[in-house]
Structure formats: structure tokens, C-alpha cells
Design a protein around this motif. Structure first.
Motif, PDB file in Angstrom:
ATOM      1  N   GLN A   3       1.024  -1.222   0.072  1.00 44.69           N
ATOM      2  CA  GLN A   3      -0.515   0.219   0.250  1.00 44.69           C
ATOM      3  C   GLN A   3       0.811   1.719  -0.034  1.00 44.69           C
ATOM      4  OE1 GLN A   3      -2.328   1.075   3.538  1.00 44.69           O
ATOM      5  NE2 GLN A   3      -4.036   1.444   1.954  1.00 44.69           N
ATOM      6  N   ALA A   4       0.556   1.920  -0.710  1.00 44.73           N
ATOM      7  CA  ALA A   4       1.325   3.558  -0.578  1.00 44.73           C
ATOM      8  C   ALA A   4      -0.223   4.436  -0.440  1.00 44.73           C
ATOM      9  CB  ALA A   4       2.052   3.451  -2.021  1.00 44.73           C
ATOM     10  N   THR A   5       0.894   6.059  -0.316  1.00 46.54           N
ATOM     11  CA  THR A   5      -0.510   6.766  -0.023  1.00 46.54           C
ATOM     12  C   THR A   5       0.979   8.241  -0.442  1.00 46.54           C
ATOM     13  OG1 THR A   5      -1.570   5.982   1.842  1.00 46.54           O
ATOM     14  CG2 THR A   5      -1.167   8.313   1.317  1.00 46.54           C
ATOM     15  N   ARG A   6       0.304   9.343  -1.279  1.00 48.32           N
ATOM     16  CA  ARG A   6       1.086  10.133  -1.491  1.00 48.32           C
ATOM     17  C   ARG A   6      -0.364  10.909  -1.427  1.00 48.32           C
ATOM     18  NH1 ARG A   6       4.400   9.522  -6.320  1.00 48.32           N
ATOM     19  NH2 ARG A   6       5.111   7.839  -4.898  1.00 48.32           N
ATOM     20  N   THR A   7       0.352  13.311  -0.962  1.00 46.98           N
ATOM     21  CA  THR A   7      -0.270  13.400  -0.769  1.00 46.98           C
ATOM     22  C   THR A   7      -0.125  14.471  -1.892  1.00 46.98           C
ATOM     23  OG1 THR A   7      -1.133  13.864   1.495  1.00 46.98           O
ATOM     24  CG2 THR A   7      -1.580  15.849   0.209  1.00 46.98           C
ATOM     25  N   VAL A   8      -0.448  14.986  -2.593  1.00 47.56           N
ATOM     26  CA  VAL A   8       0.041  16.257  -3.737  1.00 47.56           C
ATOM     27  C   VAL A   8      -1.510  16.933  -3.760  1.00 47.56           C
ATOM     28  CG1 VAL A   8       0.771  14.420  -4.911  1.00 47.56           C
ATOM     29  CG2 VAL A   8      -1.579  14.857  -5.984  1.00 47.56           C
ATOM     30  N   ARG A   9      -0.767  18.433  -4.931  1.00 45.27           N
ATOM     31  CA  ARG A   9      -1.035  19.702  -4.727  1.00 45.27           C
ATOM     32  C   ARG A   9      -1.367  19.862  -6.400  1.00 45.27           C
ATOM     33  NH1 ARG A   9       0.573  25.645  -4.938  1.00 45.27           N
ATOM     34  NH2 ARG A   9      -0.968  26.889  -3.958  1.00 45.27           N
ATOM     35  N   ILE A  33      -4.860  -1.445 -10.614  1.00 43.66           N
ATOM     36  CA  ILE A  33      -5.105  -1.556  -8.586  1.00 43.66           C
ATOM     37  C   ILE A  33      -6.096  -0.682  -7.974  1.00 43.66           C
ATOM     38  CG2 ILE A  33      -2.475  -2.998  -8.507  1.00 43.66           C
ATOM     39  CD1 ILE A  33      -1.915  -0.093  -7.672  1.00 43.66           C
ATOM     40  N   PRO A  34      -6.672  -0.875  -7.268  1.00 44.15           N
ATOM     41  CA  PRO A  34      -7.703  -0.023  -6.366  1.00 44.15           C
ATOM     42  C   PRO A  34      -6.842   1.142  -6.372  1.00 44.15           C
ATOM     43  CG  PRO A  34      -8.098  -2.507  -5.447  1.00 44.15           C
ATOM     44  CD  PRO A  34      -6.708  -2.626  -5.654  1.00 44.15           C
ATOM     45  N   VAL A  35      -7.338   2.037  -6.347  1.00 46.16           N
ATOM     46  CA  VAL A  35      -6.925   3.866  -5.750  1.00 46.16           C
ATOM     47  C   VAL A  35      -7.953   4.957  -5.454  1.00 46.16           C
ATOM     48  CG1 VAL A  35      -5.448   5.740  -7.297  1.00 46.16           C
ATOM     49  CG2 VAL A  35      -5.303   3.178  -7.656  1.00 46.16           C
ATOM     50  N   THR A  36      -6.972   5.127  -3.992  1.00 45.90           N
ATOM     51  CA  THR A  36      -8.260   6.254  -4.025  1.00 45.90           C
ATOM     52  C   THR A  36      -8.147   7.959  -3.769  1.00 45.90           C
ATOM     53  OG1 THR A  36      -8.162   5.835  -1.586  1.00 45.90           O
ATOM     54  CG2 THR A  36      -9.530   4.561  -2.609  1.00 45.90           C
ATOM     55  N   LEU A  66      -3.973   9.902  -2.481  1.00 44.73           N
ATOM     56  CA  LEU A  66      -3.610   9.327  -3.244  1.00 44.73           C
ATOM     57  C   LEU A  66      -3.736   8.363  -2.130  1.00 44.73           C
ATOM     58  CD1 LEU A  66      -2.269  10.309  -6.302  1.00 44.73           C
ATOM     59  CD2 LEU A  66      -4.987  10.687  -6.104  1.00 44.73           C
ATOM     60  N   THR A  67      -4.313   7.197  -2.354  1.00 50.99           N
ATOM     61  CA  THR A  67      -3.894   5.877  -1.739  1.00 50.99           C
ATOM     62  C   THR A  67      -3.964   4.774  -3.010  1.00 50.99           C
ATOM     63  OG1 THR A  67      -4.767   6.352   0.194  1.00 50.99           O
ATOM     64  CG2 THR A  67      -4.383   3.806   0.028  1.00 50.99           C
ATOM     65  N   ALA A  68      -3.060   3.980  -2.709  1.00 51.40           N
ATOM     66  CA  ALA A  68      -3.338   2.999  -3.719  1.00 51.40           C
ATOM     67  C   ALA A  68      -2.632   1.265  -3.694  1.00 51.40           C
ATOM     68  CB  ALA A  68      -2.445   2.771  -5.203  1.00 51.40           C
ATOM     69  N   ASP A  69      -3.406   0.301  -3.523  1.00 50.39           N
ATOM     70  CA  ASP A  69      -2.984  -1.315  -3.275  1.00 50.39           C
ATOM     71  C   ASP A  69      -3.051  -2.118  -4.387  1.00 50.39           C
ATOM     72  OD1 ASP A  69      -4.175  -1.072  -0.431  1.00 50.39           O
ATOM     73  OD2 ASP A  69      -5.587  -0.279  -0.876  1.00 50.39           O
ATOM     74  N   GLY A  70      -1.621  -3.118  -3.710  1.00 47.37           N
ATOM     75  CA  GLY A  70      -1.364  -3.980  -5.260  1.00 47.37           C
ATOM     76  C   GLY A  70       0.096  -3.689  -5.185  1.00 47.37           C
ATOM     77  N   ASP A  71       1.231  -4.522  -6.153  1.00 45.15           N
ATOM     78  CA  ASP A  71       1.460  -4.599  -7.259  1.00 45.15           C
ATOM     79  C   ASP A  71       1.986  -3.267  -7.716  1.00 45.15           C
ATOM     80  OD1 ASP A  71       2.183  -6.493  -6.463  1.00 45.15           O
ATOM     81  OD2 ASP A  71       1.553  -7.934  -8.273  1.00 45.15           O
ATOM     82  N   ASP A  72       3.390  -2.237  -7.669  1.00 41.84           N
ATOM     83  CA  ASP A  72       4.065  -1.265  -7.980  1.00 41.84           C
ATOM     84  C   ASP A  72       2.524  -0.069  -7.620  1.00 41.84           C
ATOM     85  OD1 ASP A  72       5.344   0.596  -9.283  1.00 41.84           O
ATOM     86  OD2 ASP A  72       3.574   0.045 -11.462  1.00 41.84           O
ATOM     87  N   ALA A  73       2.005  -0.083  -6.146  1.00 44.34           N
ATOM     88  CA  ALA A  73       1.438   1.029  -5.527  1.00 44.34           C
ATOM     89  C   ALA A  73       2.279   2.339  -5.981  1.00 44.34           C
ATOM     90  CB  ALA A  73       0.955   0.799  -4.585  1.00 44.34           C
TER      91      ALA A  73
END
Length: 90
Positions: A3-9, A33-36, A66-73
């Protein structure tokens, strides 16, 4: 599962209206992959849903998480972050 999370402007001068929202939602869908996406500390929405993305009412200068779950998040978030920080209205 990674799982990876990132905040962007947001870079688009008119925010995430129809065209940038469509580009973003399509890229999120293509990621496979699921992305929110969440505005400020609001409820996360499926990033692949163009209506969900537009409904967030994201304007230029707003911060989204942004949050992504999976390979190459991380790779997926690299691509999506670049889309969000680019001014598609220039």
C-alpha cells in the motif's frame, strides 16, 4: 500486498473539472489496482470513477491524498501524481 499513500497539490488552473478528471480517472482505472482519492481529510472516493472524482469539487491548489493497493503501488502513484500536478488547462 503493497500500500502506498501520497499527498499532492492540484496543478490544473480550473481544478479537476471534466477533462483533467477524465484523464485522471482513466489512468487510475488503467492502473489495474484499487486507487482512492480524498480531498483534504474527507472520505476517500474510487479514483477510477469520473463522477466520484468530479463530485469532490477539487480546485487548483487543493491538496488530495491518493492511496493505491497492490503491485507497483508507488509507480501508479508516480503516474497519477504527475497528472494531478500538471496544468492541463495551460
Amino acid at each position: 500486498m503493497t500500500q502506498a499513500t501520497r499527498t499532492v497539490r492540484i496543478g490544473s488552473s480550473h481544478g479537476l473539472h471534466a477533462r483533467p478528471a477524465k484523464l485522471f480517472a482513466q489512468a487510475a482505472k488503467d492502473a489495474g489496482i484499487p486507487v482512492t482519492v480524498a480531498k483534504d481529510s474527507g472520505k476517500p472516493t474510487n479514483a477510477a470513477s469520473i463522477l466520484g472524482v468530479i463530485a469532490l469539487g477539487i480546485e487548483q491548489g487543493d491538496y488530495v491524498t491518493l492511496t493505491a493497493d497492490g503491485d507497483d503501488a508507488e509507480g501508479v502513484l508516480d503516474t497519477l501524481s504527475e497528472l494531478l500536478t500538471t496544468d492541463h488547462d495551460a
